[in-house]
Design an enzyme around this catalytic site. Structure first.
Site, mmCIF file in Angstrom:
data_model
loop_
_atom_site.group_PDB
_atom_site.id
_atom_site.type_symbol
_atom_site.label_atom_id
_atom_site.label_comp_id
_atom_site.label_asym_id
_atom_site.label_seq_id
_atom_site.Cartn_x
_atom_site.Cartn_y
_atom_site.Cartn_z
ATOM 1 N N LYS A 261 39.549 37.435 44.100
ATOM 2 C CA LYS A 261 40.385 36.621 44.994
ATOM 3 C C LYS A 261 39.642 36.144 46.252
ATOM 4 C CE LYS A 261 44.785 37.569 43.009
ATOM 5 N NZ LYS A 261 45.238 38.796 42.347
ATOM 6 N N PHE B 264 49.009 46.231 38.238
ATOM 7 C CA PHE B 264 48.621 44.880 37.822
ATOM 8 C C PHE B 264 47.112 44.756 37.969
ATOM 9 C CE2 PHE B 264 47.422 40.493 38.152
ATOM 10 C CZ PHE B 264 48.087 39.943 37.074
ATOM 11 N N ASP C 208 40.720 49.049 42.457
ATOM 12 C CA ASP C 208 40.930 47.613 42.275
ATOM 13 C C ASP C 208 41.418 47.055 43.608
ATOM 14 O OD1 ASP C 208 41.750 45.043 41.788
ATOM 15 O OD2 ASP C 208 42.814 45.486 39.921
#
Ligand SMILES: *Cc1c(COP(=O)(O)O)cnc(C)c1O
Length: 402
Positions: free
Chosen positions: A255, A141, A226
Site C-alpha cells: 500500500k 485480511f 502484515d
C-alpha cells in the site's frame, strides 16, 4: 444522463462486479481532496485503504516518479539497475532489518512471506518435508489469492474458490492461549495483522503482540507482521508493532510503500530468513522495478524524519478524542483503532455502514463501510486539522440525522 450516471452504467456493463463502489466518479485529486466528473469536491477520508498516506499528487512523490519516467522504468531482474541497491538498503534500514524482497501488490508480498517461512522451516528449522504449518488469526485480511483465501474466515472471500491450500491453522485473534496451543513442532510462522484493518480496525488486547513475540521466540517460530495497512505511519509510528515495543521477524509491506503512485510491496527480514533463496526460486517481472524503487525511496525518505508519524499521532489523538465523544450518544456503539485510523460502529437504529457512507458522500466526505455496521476512517496523513474537523462535523450531522 449525467456524466456520473453514464460512467457508472458503462462500468456496470463492462467490468466484473467484484466491488460495490460509492456512486462517485473521481476525475482529479490533490492532497486530501478529490474532485468528481461534475466538479464536486470530496474530502478523502479513506486514502485508498492507506495506499495514499502521503496524499494525492504528493509533490515529492510525483517529482520522483516523473524524473524516473525519463530515465528508465523497467529492466526486469535479469539485470541490475541503479535504484535497486538504494531502495533495498534504505528500506531495510527503516525497518531495522537486513534484507528486502520486493514484489508489487500486498497479496504477492503475503504469498512471498508464506513461501519464505515454509522454506526457512524446511532448510533452517528442520521441519519434515511437506509438513510446515502457519498459524493465522480469525477475521484476518491478507489478500485475495487462492492460497490467501484458503486461510480466510470470510465466507464471501472464500466460497466457490476451493480447493484450498492446506498448511494453515486459524486461531481467534487476541487469544494467546489458543495461539500457544496451535504452535506445534512443525509450525514455521505466525502470520498476523498487528491491527486488523478489514475486520474493522481492531486493536488486539494490550500485551498480545508482545506475548506473540515471546511465544514465537521460545518456539523457534517466525513472527510475520502484515503491516501492509497498519504500517508506514498510519498509527502514529512507522509500524503498529512499535506500540508494544515489538519487532517481528518479518514485515510485510505494501500500500503506502508505493506512495499511491505505483504498486510496490516487499517482505523485509533478516539475512537468516531471506537468505534461504537461490536464483530461480522466487521472483516477479515487475518487482523492484526502477520506477517503483524511485517512488518507494522517496516514501522511505519521508518516513525517516518521523514528522509524518508525529502528525498521525497528534491528529490521531484528536480524531479518537472527537470520535470517543460520539460513543454513548445513541448513534455510535463503539470506536476502535489507533492513530489516524478508526473503525466507527454505527448503531443499527441509525443505519448501516453503507447508508452512513452514502449520506457522508452527499455532504462531501468519502469513507467506506466494512462488515455491515462499521465505517472506516483513514484520511491521508497530510490532511489539515481544519479539514479533519470539517469531515468530523459532517459525520456528526449525518449521525444526528440533520
Ligand atoms: C490490502 C491488504 C492486503 C492486500 O494488498 P493488495 O495490494 O490489495 O493485494 C494484505 N494485507 C493487508 C493487511 C491489507 O490491508
Amino acid at each position: 444522463m449525467s456524466a456520473t450516471e453514464r460512467a457508472i452504467a458503462s462500468t456496470e456493463a463492462h467490468s466484473a462486479h467484484n466491488y460495490h463502489p460509492l456512486p462517485v466518479v473521481v476525475a482529479t485529486a490533490d492532497g486530501a481532496w478529490m474532485t468528481d466528473v461534475e466538479g464536486r469536491r470530496f474530502l478523502d477520508m479513506l486514502a485508498g485503504y492507506s495506499a495514499l498516506n502521503f496524499g494525492h499528487g504528493n509533490r515529492r512523490l510525483i517529482d520522483a516518479a516523473k524524473a524516473q519516467l525519463e530515465r528508465v522504468t523497467l529492466t526486469s531482474r535479469a539485470f541490475h539497475h541503479d535504484r535497486f541497491a538504494d531502495f533495498c538498503t534504505q528500506l531495510a534500514e527503516l525497518c531495522g532489518m537486513e534484507m528486502v524482497l520486493p514484489m508489487n501488490t500486498g497479496a504477492e508480498a503475503v504469498e512471498t512471506a508464506v513461501k519464505t517461512a515454509r522454506k526457512w522451516g524446511y532448510q533452517v528449522k528442520g521441519v519434515p518435508p511437506g509438513q510446515a504449518k502457519i498459524v493465522v488469526a480469525a477475521n484476518n485480511f491478507h489478500g485475495r489469492t487462492t492460497t490467501i483465501v484458503s486461510f480466510s474466515t470470510d465466507q464471501e472471500a472464500r466460497a466457490d474458490f476451493g480447493p484450498y491450500t492446506p498448511g494453515f491453522e486459524i486461531v481467534p485473534y487476541g487469544d494467546l492461549t489458543a495461539l500457544q496451543a496451535a504452535c506445534s513442532a512443525n509450525t514455521v510462522a505466525v502470520l498476523l495483522e498487528p491491527i486488523q484493518g478489514e475486520a474493522g480496525v481492531l486493536v488486539p488486547p494490550a500485551g498480545y503482540l508482545a506475548g506473540v513475540r515471546e511465544l514465537t521466540r521460545e518456539r523457534n517460530v517466525l513472527f510475520i507482521a502484515d503491516e501492509i495497512q497498519s504500517g508506514l505511519g498510519r498509527t502514529g509510528r512507522t509500524f503498529a508493532c512499535e506500540h508494544e515495543g515489538v519487532v517481528p521477524d518479518m514485515y510485510v509491506l505494501g500500500k503506502a510503500l508505493g506512495g499511491g503512485v505505483v504498486p510496490v510491496s516487499a517482505v523485509v527480514s533478516s539475512s537468516e530468513v531471506l537468505g534461504v533463496y537461490r536464483p530461480g526460486e522466487h521472483g516477479s517481472t515487475f518487482g523492484g522495478n526502477p520506477l517503483a524503487c524511485a517512488v518507494a525511496l522517496e516514501v522511505v525518505a519521508m518516513l525517516r524524519t518521523g514528522e509524518l508519524q508525529q502528525r498521525a499521532s497528534e491528529l490521531g489523538d484528536h480524531l479518537h478524542h472527537e470520535l470517543g465523544l460520539l460513543v454513548g450518544g445513541g448513534a455510535v456503539d463503539a470506536v476502535s483503532g489507533r492513530g489516524l485510523w478508526a473503525g466507527v460502529d454505527i448503531a443499527p437504529s441509525h443505519g448501516t455502514g453503507r447508508e452512513i457512507s452514502e449520506k457522508l458522500m452527499d455532504r462531501g466526505v468519502l469513507v467506506k463501510d466494512t462488515h455491515g455496521s462499521t465505517i472506516r476512517i483513514a484520511p491521508p496523513l497530510v490532511i489539515g486539522k481544519e479539514d479533519l474537523d470539517w469531515g468530523l462535523d459532517r459525520l456528526r450531522e449525518v449521525l444526528a440525522g440533520a
